[in-house]
Design an enzyme around this catalytic site. Sequence first.
Site, PDB file in Angstrom:
ATOM      1  N   HIS A   1     -34.788 -35.523  -1.515  1.00 49.00           N
ATOM      2  CA  HIS A   1     -34.090 -35.781  -0.260  1.00 49.00           C
ATOM      3  C   HIS A   1     -32.723 -35.095  -0.247  1.00 49.00           C
ATOM      4  O   HIS A   1     -31.979 -35.195  -1.210  1.00 49.00           O
ATOM      5  CB  HIS A   1     -33.932 -37.289  -0.071  1.00 49.00           C
ATOM      6  CG  HIS A   1     -33.365 -37.680   1.243  1.00 49.00           C
ATOM      7  ND1 HIS A   1     -32.528 -38.740   1.382  1.00 49.00           N
ATOM      8  CD2 HIS A   1     -33.519 -37.150   2.487  1.00 49.00           C
ATOM      9  CE1 HIS A   1     -32.184 -38.871   2.647  1.00 49.00           C
ATOM     10  NE2 HIS A   1     -32.767 -37.908   3.340  1.00 49.00           N
TER      11      HIS A   1
ATOM     12  N   ASP B   1     -34.583 -13.322   5.664  1.00 52.89           N
ATOM     13  CA  ASP B   1     -35.115 -11.996   5.951  1.00 52.89           C
ATOM     14  C   ASP B   1     -34.863 -11.113   4.734  1.00 52.89           C
ATOM     15  O   ASP B   1     -34.270 -11.555   3.744  1.00 52.89           O
ATOM     16  CB  ASP B   1     -34.502 -11.419   7.233  1.00 52.89           C
ATOM     17  CG  ASP B   1     -32.985 -11.219   7.175  1.00 52.89           C
ATOM     18  OD1 ASP B   1     -32.409 -11.060   6.072  1.00 52.89           O
ATOM     19  OD2 ASP B   1     -32.367 -11.213   8.253  1.00 52.89           O
TER      20      ASP B   1
ATOM     21  N   HIS C   1     -22.596 -16.231  11.373  1.00 51.36           N
ATOM     22  CA  HIS C   1     -23.363 -15.696  10.245  1.00 51.36           C
ATOM     23  C   HIS C   1     -22.570 -15.717   8.932  1.00 51.36           C
ATOM     24  O   HIS C   1     -23.131 -16.015   7.871  1.00 51.36           O
ATOM     25  CB  HIS C   1     -23.835 -14.277  10.565  1.00 51.36           C
ATOM     26  CG  HIS C   1     -24.816 -13.723   9.588  1.00 51.36           C
ATOM     27  ND1 HIS C   1     -26.023 -14.334   9.321  1.00 51.36           N
ATOM     28  CD2 HIS C   1     -24.784 -12.611   8.813  1.00 51.36           C
ATOM     29  CE1 HIS C   1     -26.679 -13.629   8.419  1.00 51.36           C
ATOM     30  NE2 HIS C   1     -25.961 -12.581   8.100  1.00 51.36           N
TER      31      HIS C   1
ATOM     32  N   TYR D   1     -31.091 -11.748  11.816  1.00 48.38           N
ATOM     33  CA  TYR D   1     -30.750 -13.171  11.724  1.00 48.38           C
ATOM     34  C   TYR D   1     -31.960 -14.090  11.565  1.00 48.38           C
ATOM     35  O   TYR D   1     -31.905 -15.265  11.932  1.00 48.38           O
ATOM     36  CB  TYR D   1     -29.890 -13.607  12.913  1.00 48.38           C
ATOM     37  CG  TYR D   1     -28.671 -12.739  13.070  1.00 48.38           C
ATOM     38  CD1 TYR D   1     -27.635 -12.796  12.139  1.00 48.38           C
ATOM     39  CD2 TYR D   1     -28.563 -11.831  14.122  1.00 48.38           C
ATOM     40  CE1 TYR D   1     -26.516 -11.980  12.267  1.00 48.38           C
ATOM     41  CE2 TYR D   1     -27.451 -11.017  14.266  1.00 48.38           C
ATOM     42  CZ  TYR D   1     -26.430 -11.097  13.326  1.00 48.38           C
ATOM     43  OH  TYR D   1     -25.327 -10.294  13.442  1.00 48.38           O
TER      44      TYR D   1
ATOM     45  N   ASN E   1     -33.079 -16.077   9.404  1.00 51.88           N
ATOM     46  CA  ASN E   1     -32.689 -16.838   8.223  1.00 51.88           C
ATOM     47  C   ASN E   1     -32.496 -18.290   8.637  1.00 51.88           C
ATOM     48  O   ASN E   1     -31.931 -18.567   9.694  1.00 51.88           O
ATOM     49  CB  ASN E   1     -31.361 -16.316   7.656  1.00 51.88           C
ATOM     50  CG  ASN E   1     -31.395 -14.853   7.343  1.00 51.88           C
ATOM     51  OD1 ASN E   1     -32.104 -14.421   6.448  1.00 51.88           O
ATOM     52  ND2 ASN E   1     -30.644 -14.064   8.094  1.00 51.88           N
TER      53      ASN E   1
END
Length: 130
Positions: A20, A28, A97, A119, A121
């Site tokens: 947890h 990418d 980012h 992007y 990801n």
Amino acid sequence: MRHSGIVHAQLAHQIGLLGHTDRVVVADMGLPLPRHVPLIDLALVTGTVPFAAVLDALLDEIVVQGHVIASEALEGVAGTWFDERADRLGLRTTLDHESFKQRLPQVAFAVRTGEATPYANVILECGVPF
């Protein structure tokens, strides 16, 4: 031998270690990943293995209570992928980012895909099945 689900031995092992609130990044092919983070590298050639396929496989295996994406992703194809899976990704956090990349040292492991979409990801935060 497993007959369904993730059969990649390293990836299945890393998934089995998750608890947890542990975090996993699906990346990418260009995301700079910290050297100390265990890496499952699925990139073969550009476009193979695709990000969406890996994300879907992981979402079939783990409980996700939240995810982090770069705000820049929302403007492109990757944003559509996240929106299409919103019901399985839990609470969304968006960061620029650069701030997203600052969170990478805290992930339990990373999965690199052959994806060349900007992007593509996501950091997945594990939940519990109860």
